[in-house]
Design a protein around this motif. Structure first.
Motif, PDB file in Angstrom:
ATOM      1  N   LYS A  30       0.783  -1.250  -0.069  1.00 33.98           N
ATOM      2  CA  LYS A  30      -0.016  -0.012  -0.023  1.00 33.98           C
ATOM      3  C   LYS A  30       0.645   1.256  -0.084  1.00 33.98           C
ATOM      4  CE  LYS A  30      -3.914   2.381   0.352  1.00 33.98           C
ATOM      5  NZ  LYS A  30      -4.588   2.696  -0.747  1.00 33.98           N
ATOM      6  N   SER A  31       1.878   1.284   0.901  1.00 33.40           N
ATOM      7  CA  SER A  31       2.826   2.376   0.889  1.00 33.40           C
ATOM      8  C   SER A  31       3.550   2.642  -0.433  1.00 33.40           C
ATOM      9  CB  SER A  31       3.882   2.090   1.857  1.00 33.40           C
ATOM     10  OG  SER A  31       4.973   3.191   1.919  1.00 33.40           O
ATOM     11  N   ARG A  32       3.869   1.617  -1.392  1.00 32.00           N
ATOM     12  CA  ARG A  32       4.403   1.934  -2.517  1.00 32.00           C
ATOM     13  C   ARG A  32       3.576   2.324  -3.680  1.00 32.00           C
ATOM     14  NH1 ARG A  32       8.674  -1.738  -3.512  1.00 32.00           N
ATOM     15  NH2 ARG A  32       8.437  -1.304  -5.738  1.00 32.00           N
ATOM     16  N   VAL A  33       2.094   1.719  -3.498  1.00 26.54           N
ATOM     17  CA  VAL A  33       1.211   1.993  -4.597  1.00 26.54           C
ATOM     18  C   VAL A  33       0.862   3.392  -4.276  1.00 26.54           C
ATOM     19  CG1 VAL A  33      -1.089   1.555  -4.943  1.00 26.54           C
ATOM     20  CG2 VAL A  33       0.373  -0.403  -4.722  1.00 26.54           C
ATOM     21  N   GLU A  34       0.711   3.951  -2.855  1.00 23.25           N
ATOM     22  CA  GLU A  34       0.194   5.273  -2.535  1.00 23.25           C
ATOM     23  C   GLU A  34       0.974   6.263  -3.269  1.00 23.25           C
ATOM     24  OE1 GLU A  34      -2.555   6.910  -1.260  1.00 23.25           O
ATOM     25  OE2 GLU A  34      -3.363   4.774  -1.669  1.00 23.25           O
ATOM     26  N   ALA A  35       2.466   5.768  -3.064  1.00 21.93           N
ATOM     27  CA  ALA A  35       3.701   6.894  -3.524  1.00 21.93           C
ATOM     28  C   ALA A  35       3.445   6.956  -5.071  1.00 21.93           C
ATOM     29  CB  ALA A  35       4.968   6.286  -3.122  1.00 21.93           C
ATOM     30  N   ALA A  36       3.170   5.809  -5.733  1.00 18.56           N
ATOM     31  CA  ALA A  36       2.733   6.059  -7.387  1.00 18.56           C
ATOM     32  C   ALA A  36       1.393   6.604  -7.793  1.00 18.56           C
ATOM     33  CB  ALA A  36       3.210   4.605  -7.686  1.00 18.56           C
ATOM     34  N   CYS A  37       0.532   6.164  -7.173  1.00 21.21           N
ATOM     35  CA  CYS A  37      -0.865   6.674  -7.332  1.00 21.21           C
ATOM     36  C   CYS A  37      -1.691   6.809  -6.103  1.00 21.21           C
ATOM     37  CB  CYS A  37      -1.511   5.517  -8.055  1.00 21.21           C
ATOM     38  SG  CYS A  37      -0.650   4.471  -9.342  1.00 21.21           S
ATOM     39  N   ARG A  38      -1.574   8.096  -5.771  1.00 18.49           N
ATOM     40  CA  ARG A  38      -2.284   8.592  -4.735  1.00 18.49           C
ATOM     41  C   ARG A  38      -3.580   8.595  -4.433  1.00 18.49           C
ATOM     42  NH1 ARG A  38      -1.275   9.763   0.674  1.00 18.49           N
ATOM     43  NH2 ARG A  38      -2.415  11.326   1.778  1.00 18.49           N
ATOM     44  N   SER A  39      -4.431   7.961  -3.287  1.00 15.09           N
ATOM     45  CA  SER A  39      -5.679   7.881  -3.176  1.00 15.09           C
ATOM     46  C   SER A  39      -6.389   7.191  -4.340  1.00 15.09           C
ATOM     47  CB  SER A  39      -6.408   9.179  -2.881  1.00 15.09           C
ATOM     48  OG  SER A  39      -5.753   9.769  -1.751  1.00 15.09           O
ATOM     49  N   THR A  40      -5.824   6.310  -4.991  1.00 15.51           N
ATOM     50  CA  THR A  40      -6.328   5.607  -6.436  1.00 15.51           C
ATOM     51  C   THR A  40      -6.818   4.193  -6.072  1.00 15.51           C
ATOM     52  OG1 THR A  40      -5.121   6.860  -7.655  1.00 15.51           O
ATOM     53  CG2 THR A  40      -6.032   5.075  -8.722  1.00 15.51           C
ATOM     54  N   VAL A  41      -5.941   3.478  -5.734  1.00 13.40           N
ATOM     55  CA  VAL A  41      -6.219   1.754  -5.589  1.00 13.40           C
ATOM     56  C   VAL A  41      -6.709   1.433  -4.423  1.00 13.40           C
ATOM     57  CG1 VAL A  41      -4.996  -0.314  -5.936  1.00 13.40           C
ATOM     58  CG2 VAL A  41      -4.442   1.585  -7.287  1.00 13.40           C
ATOM     59  N   SER A  42      -7.552   0.489  -3.879  1.00 11.05           N
ATOM     60  CA  SER A  42      -8.126   0.005  -2.801  1.00 11.05           C
ATOM     61  C   SER A  42      -7.313  -0.862  -2.056  1.00 11.05           C
ATOM     62  CB  SER A  42      -9.590  -0.426  -2.889  1.00 11.05           C
ATOM     63  OG  SER A  42      -9.560  -1.656  -3.794  1.00 11.05           O
ATOM     64  N   CYS A  43      -7.594  -1.163  -0.821  1.00 14.77           N
ATOM     65  CA  CYS A  43      -6.769  -2.150  -0.323  1.00 14.77           C
ATOM     66  C   CYS A  43      -7.390  -3.580  -0.750  1.00 14.77           C
ATOM     67  CB  CYS A  43      -7.032  -1.943   1.361  1.00 14.77           C
ATOM     68  SG  CYS A  43      -6.170  -0.554   1.871  1.00 14.77           S
ATOM     69  N   ALA A  44      -8.674  -3.578  -1.249  1.00 12.93           N
ATOM     70  CA  ALA A  44      -9.448  -4.736  -1.371  1.00 12.93           C
ATOM     71  C   ALA A  44      -8.696  -5.261  -2.785  1.00 12.93           C
ATOM     72  CB  ALA A  44     -10.677  -4.662  -1.560  1.00 12.93           C
ATOM     73  N   ASP A  45      -8.334  -4.326  -3.630  1.00 14.59           N
ATOM     74  CA  ASP A  45      -7.882  -4.754  -5.101  1.00 14.59           C
ATOM     75  C   ASP A  45      -6.420  -5.370  -4.947  1.00 14.59           C
ATOM     76  OD1 ASP A  45     -10.081  -4.632  -6.517  1.00 14.59           O
ATOM     77  OD2 ASP A  45      -9.722  -2.537  -7.257  1.00 14.59           O
ATOM     78  N   ILE A  46      -5.600  -4.366  -3.734  1.00 16.06           N
ATOM     79  CA  ILE A  46      -4.549  -4.858  -3.770  1.00 16.06           C
ATOM     80  C   ILE A  46      -4.177  -6.244  -3.010  1.00 16.06           C
ATOM     81  CG2 ILE A  46      -2.412  -4.316  -2.090  1.00 16.06           C
ATOM     82  CD1 ILE A  46      -2.899  -1.400  -2.236  1.00 16.06           C
ATOM     83  N   LEU A  47      -5.164  -6.596  -2.250  1.00 14.12           N
ATOM     84  CA  LEU A  47      -5.272  -7.983  -1.750  1.00 14.12           C
ATOM     85  C   LEU A  47      -5.404  -9.089  -2.735  1.00 14.12           C
ATOM     86  CD1 LEU A  47      -4.880  -9.640   0.758  1.00 14.12           C
ATOM     87  CD2 LEU A  47      -7.291  -9.060   1.500  1.00 14.12           C
ATOM     88  N   ALA A  48      -6.527  -8.665  -3.601  1.00 15.29           N
ATOM     89  CA  ALA A  48      -7.018  -9.562  -4.573  1.00 15.29           C
ATOM     90  C   ALA A  48      -5.698  -9.812  -5.578  1.00 15.29           C
ATOM     91  CB  ALA A  48      -8.040  -9.122  -5.374  1.00 15.29           C
ATOM     92  N   LEU A  49      -4.921  -8.755  -5.930  1.00 15.02           N
ATOM     93  CA  LEU A  49      -3.644  -8.913  -6.886  1.00 15.02           C
ATOM     94  C   LEU A  49      -2.673  -9.687  -6.104  1.00 15.02           C
ATOM     95  CD1 LEU A  49      -3.812  -5.722  -8.762  1.00 15.02           C
ATOM     96  CD2 LEU A  49      -3.875  -7.722  -9.701  1.00 15.02           C
ATOM     97  N   ALA A  50      -2.661  -9.396  -4.666  1.00 13.30           N
ATOM     98  CA  ALA A  50      -1.545  -9.864  -3.975  1.00 13.30           C
ATOM     99  C   ALA A  50      -1.427 -11.497  -3.744  1.00 13.30           C
ATOM    100  CB  ALA A  50      -1.075  -9.251  -2.692  1.00 13.30           C
ATOM    101  N   ALA A  51      -2.812 -11.855  -3.748  1.00 13.46           N
ATOM    102  CA  ALA A  51      -3.108 -13.496  -3.598  1.00 13.46           C
ATOM    103  C   ALA A  51      -2.953 -14.083  -4.952  1.00 13.46           C
ATOM    104  CB  ALA A  51      -4.485 -13.513  -3.148  1.00 13.46           C
ATOM    105  N   ARG A  52      -3.331 -13.479  -6.016  1.00 19.04           N
ATOM    106  CA  ARG A  52      -2.668 -14.092  -7.331  1.00 19.04           C
ATOM    107  C   ARG A  52      -1.248 -14.190  -7.566  1.00 19.04           C
ATOM    108  NH1 ARG A  52      -3.052 -11.448 -12.311  1.00 19.04           N
ATOM    109  NH2 ARG A  52      -1.675  -9.872 -11.150  1.00 19.04           N
ATOM    110  N   ASP A  53      -0.400 -13.311  -7.097  1.00 23.00           N
ATOM    111  CA  ASP A  53       0.967 -13.365  -7.066  1.00 23.00           C
ATOM    112  C   ASP A  53       1.620 -14.296  -6.235  1.00 23.00           C
ATOM    113  OD1 ASP A  53       0.893 -11.291  -9.205  1.00 23.00           O
ATOM    114  OD2 ASP A  53       1.490  -9.616  -7.894  1.00 23.00           O
ATOM    115  N   ALA A  54       0.930 -14.318  -5.104  1.00 22.05           N
ATOM    116  CA  ALA A  54       1.321 -15.421  -4.058  1.00 22.05           C
ATOM    117  C   ALA A  54       1.367 -16.716  -4.750  1.00 22.05           C
ATOM    118  CB  ALA A  54       0.428 -15.429  -3.027  1.00 22.05           C
TER     119      ALA A  54
END
Length: 320
Positions: A110-134
Motif C-alpha cells: 500500500k505504501s508503494r502504491v500510494e507513492a505511485a498513485c495517491r488515493s487511487t487503488v483500494s486495499c481490497a484490490d491490492i489484496l486480490a492481486l497480491a493473492a494471485r501473485d502469491a
C-alpha cells in the motif's frame, strides 16, 4: 511431484463480471486502473517477490488473508482493519486470532502504491492481486484479476465468527458455507487445494490426529510428536508435508492416503461428494490449475463494494 503444475495458466485475457452494489449495477474490470495507475501490478509483484523470497510461507499467508476477507461481508478489505474503541473487527475472530499473518506485507504494498498513485487503488484490490501473485510465485497458476473494488469502513468480529469455516467442519457444512457465497462443490474442492502450501497450528489439527478414525496411523503418530495432547497450541505443521512451499497437487494425493492435516481437509476424501474431484486433481494438474484459477476469480467477486460505496483507504488498517 510438482511437474504437472509447473506451467502458469492464464484464464481469460479479459474478464468482465457484473456485480450488484447498493441496487446499482457496477462492473469489475481488469483494466480498471489502466490509466489511473498503470504500473500497479508491477509494484505489487515486486513487493510480493521480495516477501515470498524472504519467507515462502508468506505466499500461503497472503492467499489465506484474501480468503478470510472475501468470506466475511465480501472482498472489501475489512479483514485488514484494526480494532477501534467503537469497533471490534475481524482480526481477533476465532479463525483469525494468532493465526492470520501478512498484514505488514499489505502495508508495504500500500505504501508503494500510494507513492505511485495517491488515493487511487483500494486495499481490497491490492489484496486480490497480491493473492494471485502469491500463488504464481509458489509455482501455481496465474489468472486475470477483475478490479474496481472499494474498501469497507467497518468490520465485524461477529460476522467473521459466523462465516469462516472452522477446521472441524463436515463436508456438508463446507458445501453449505460455500454455496451461500455462490461457490460450487467444484469451487470448494479446488480452493481447498490452497492447502498445498502453508502450515496450521496444533490447536487446529489436534482433534483430527488424536480422535478421528480416518487418519493414516503413521501420519497421526508423527503429527502427535509436533502437537502434544495438551499445550503447544502454536506449534506448526505443514498442511502438505510433501512440498510445503510448492503449489502443486500433492495435497490431493495426501488426502487419498488419509494424510490430510485438518479434519475439514480429510472430509473432502471420506466417501463423500468431493471424492471424485480429489481423484481428478491428484492426477491432473492442468484440471486443478484451471479450476483453482476460475474459483479464485469467482471468490474475488463475492460482494465487492463498487461505484460510490465504501472508500479508498489511505491506510489499510484504518478507515479514512
Amino acid at each position: 511431484m510438482g511437474s504437472v503444475c509447473n506451467g502458469f495458466l492464464l484464464v481469460a485475457a479479459v474478464v468482465w463480471v457484473v456485480v450488484s452494489s447498493g441496487g446499482a449495477q457496477a462492473q469489475l474490470s481488469p483494466a480498471f486502473y489502466a490509466t489511473t495507475c498503470p504500473n500497479l501490478q508491477g509494484v505489487i509483484r515486486s513487493v510480493m517477490t521480495q516477501a515470498v523470497g524472504r519467507d515462502p510461507r508468506m505466499g500461503a499467508s497472503i492467499l489465506r488473508l484474501f480468503f478470510h476477507d472475501c468470506f466475511v461481508n465480501g472482498c472489501d478489505a475489512s479483514v485488514l482493519l484494526d480494532d477501534t474503541p467503537t469497533m471490534i473487527g475481524e482480526k481477533n475472530a476465532m479463525g483469525n486470532a494468532n493465526s492470520l499473518r501478512g498484514y505488514e506485507v499489505i502495508d508495504a504494498i500500500k505504501s508503494r502504491v500510494e507513492a505511485a498513485c495517491r488515493s487511487t487503488v483500494s486495499c481490497a484490490d491490492i489484496l486480490a492481486l497480491a493473492a494471485r501473485d502469491a500463488v504464481t510465485l509458489l509455482g501455481g497458476p496465474s489468472w486475470t484479476v477483475p478490479l474496481g473494488r472499494r474498501d469497507a469502513r467497518t468490520a465485524s468480529m461477529a460476522a467473521a465468527n459466523a462465516n469462516l469455516p472452522p477446521a472441524s467442519d463436515s463436508i456438508g457444512n463446507l458445501v453449505a458455507r460455500f454455496a451461500s457465497k455462490g461457490l460450487s462443490l467444484r469451487d470448494l474442492t479446488a480452493l481447498s487445494g490452497a492447502h498445498t502450501v502453508g502450515a496450521a497450528r496444533c490447536s487446529s489439527f489436534r482433534p483430527h490426529v488424536y480422535r478421528d478414525a480416518n487418519v493414516d496411523p503413521g501420519f497421526a503418530m508423527f503429527r502427535r510428536r509436533i502437537c502434544p495432547a495438551s499445550g503447544g497450541d502454536s506449534n506448526l505443521s505443514p498442511l502438505d508435508p510433501t512440498s510445503p512451499n510448492r503449489f502443486d497437487v500433492s495435497y490431493y494425493r495426501d488426502l487419498m492416503a488419509r494424510r490430510g492435516l485438518l479434519h475439514s481437509d480429510q472430509e473432502l476424501f471420506n466417501g463423500g461428494p468431493a471424492d471424485n474431484l480429489v481423484r481428478l486433481y491428484s492426477s491432473n494438474g492442468g484440471a486443478f490449475n484451471r479450476d483453482f484459477a476460475a474459483a479464485m476469480v469467482k471468490m474475488g467477486n463475492i460482494g465487492p463494494l463498487t461505484g460510490s460505496a465504501g472508500e479508498i483507504r489511505l491506510n489499510c488498517r484504518r478507515a479514512n
